[in-house]
Write a protein that holds these residues in place. Structure first.
Motif, PDB file in Angstrom:
ATOM      1  N   LEU A   1      39.107 -27.887 -27.074  1.00 24.02           N
ATOM      2  CA  LEU A   1      39.098 -28.667 -26.522  1.00 24.02           C
ATOM      3  C   LEU A   1      38.257 -28.630 -25.364  1.00 24.02           C
ATOM      4  CD1 LEU A   1      39.710 -31.543 -26.176  1.00 24.02           C
ATOM      5  CD2 LEU A   1      42.201 -30.472 -25.136  1.00 24.02           C
ATOM      6  N   VAL A   2      36.883 -29.460 -25.088  1.00 25.21           N
ATOM      7  CA  VAL A   2      36.414 -29.679 -23.729  1.00 25.21           C
ATOM      8  C   VAL A   2      36.473 -31.304 -23.600  1.00 25.21           C
ATOM      9  CG1 VAL A   2      35.672 -27.419 -23.974  1.00 25.21           C
ATOM     10  CG2 VAL A   2      33.800 -29.856 -25.569  1.00 25.21           C
ATOM     11  N   GLN A   3      35.481 -31.202 -22.301  1.00 24.20           N
ATOM     12  CA  GLN A   3      35.497 -32.672 -21.582  1.00 24.20           C
ATOM     13  C   GLN A   3      33.616 -33.521 -22.399  1.00 24.20           C
ATOM     14  OE1 GLN A   3      36.993 -32.928 -18.071  1.00 24.20           O
ATOM     15  NE2 GLN A   3      38.605 -33.271 -18.550  1.00 24.20           N
ATOM     16  N   THR A   4      32.833 -34.531 -22.373  1.00 22.01           N
ATOM     17  CA  THR A   4      32.061 -34.594 -21.582  1.00 22.01           C
ATOM     18  C   THR A   4      31.375 -34.388 -21.247  1.00 22.01           C
ATOM     19  OG1 THR A   4      32.517 -36.825 -23.574  1.00 22.01           O
ATOM     20  CG2 THR A   4      30.230 -36.724 -21.921  1.00 22.01           C
ATOM     21  N   GLY A   5      29.970 -34.482 -21.266  1.00 18.16           N
ATOM     22  CA  GLY A   5      28.985 -32.731 -20.869  1.00 18.16           C
ATOM     23  C   GLY A   5      29.348 -31.330 -20.816  1.00 18.16           C
ATOM     24  N   ASP A   6      30.808 -30.883 -20.997  1.00 18.85           N
ATOM     25  CA  ASP A   6      31.022 -30.065 -21.351  1.00 18.85           C
ATOM     26  C   ASP A   6      30.042 -28.533 -22.622  1.00 18.85           C
ATOM     27  OD1 ASP A   6      34.530 -29.581 -20.377  1.00 18.85           O
ATOM     28  OD2 ASP A   6      32.531 -30.268 -18.674  1.00 18.85           O
TER      29      ASP A   6
ATOM     30  N   THR B   1      37.041 -30.503 -29.995  1.00 18.57           N
ATOM     31  CA  THR B   1      37.455 -31.779 -29.737  1.00 18.57           C
ATOM     32  C   THR B   1      36.574 -31.971 -28.757  1.00 18.57           C
ATOM     33  OG1 THR B   1      39.089 -31.312 -31.106  1.00 18.57           O
ATOM     34  CG2 THR B   1      39.408 -32.846 -29.499  1.00 18.57           C
ATOM     35  N   VAL B   2      35.739 -33.141 -28.294  1.00 24.51           N
ATOM     36  CA  VAL B   2      35.368 -33.639 -27.433  1.00 24.51           C
ATOM     37  C   VAL B   2      36.080 -34.950 -26.829  1.00 24.51           C
ATOM     38  CG1 VAL B   2      33.108 -34.017 -25.903  1.00 24.51           C
ATOM     39  CG2 VAL B   2      33.411 -32.261 -27.713  1.00 24.51           C
ATOM     40  N   SER B   3      36.520 -34.566 -25.891  1.00 22.27           N
ATOM     41  CA  SER B   3      37.315 -35.849 -25.029  1.00 22.27           C
ATOM     42  C   SER B   3      36.364 -36.856 -23.759  1.00 22.27           C
ATOM     43  CB  SER B   3      38.458 -35.400 -24.427  1.00 22.27           C
ATOM     44  OG  SER B   3      38.152 -34.578 -23.065  1.00 22.27           O
TER      45      SER B   3
END
Length: 124
Positions: free
Chosen positions: A11-16, A121-123
């Protein structure tokens, strides 16, 4: 028989960024082109990237071109998918597949062996 095992999802965030690995065993690794495919919930499987046996030919799907980089280390029997600037639309199960045919491929029908996949998964 060839076995493929993916790792590196999460699980990562947008831009990661994330780097996926596909470890191949069972036969001579350099005899196989390896591709990455992804399947988002409720959607069809999509071609992401592929690398030829020797690594000299590479192709990317339109959805990842310019952000993802595929590479292989024939001394470690592993193919990598470096994913940068991740977006929520990149959320999917990523699977690698090996093909004994020459050249590269975009069709999942060319794959002889599949791994089980790893979830990205990109949050937002």
């Amino acid at each position: 028989q060839v076995q493929l095992v993916e790792s590196g999802g999460g699980l990562v965030q947008t831009g990661d960024s994330l780097r996926l690995s596909c470890a191949v065993s069972g036969r001579t690794f350099s005899e196989y082109a390896v591709g990455w495919f992804r399947q988002a919930p409720g959607k069809e499987r999509e071609f992401a990237a592929v690398i030829s046996r020797g690594g000299s030919i590479i192709d990317y799907g339109d959805g990842v071109k310019g952000r993802f980089t595929i590479s292989r280390d024939n001394t470690k029997n592993t193919v990598y998918l470096q994913m940068n600037n991740l977006k929520p639309d990149d959320t999917a199960v990523y699977s690698c597949g090996a093909s004994a045919l020459s050249g590269v491929f975009r069709s999942a029908g060319r794959v002889d062996y599949w791994g089980k996949g790893t979830l990205v998964t990109v949050s937002s």
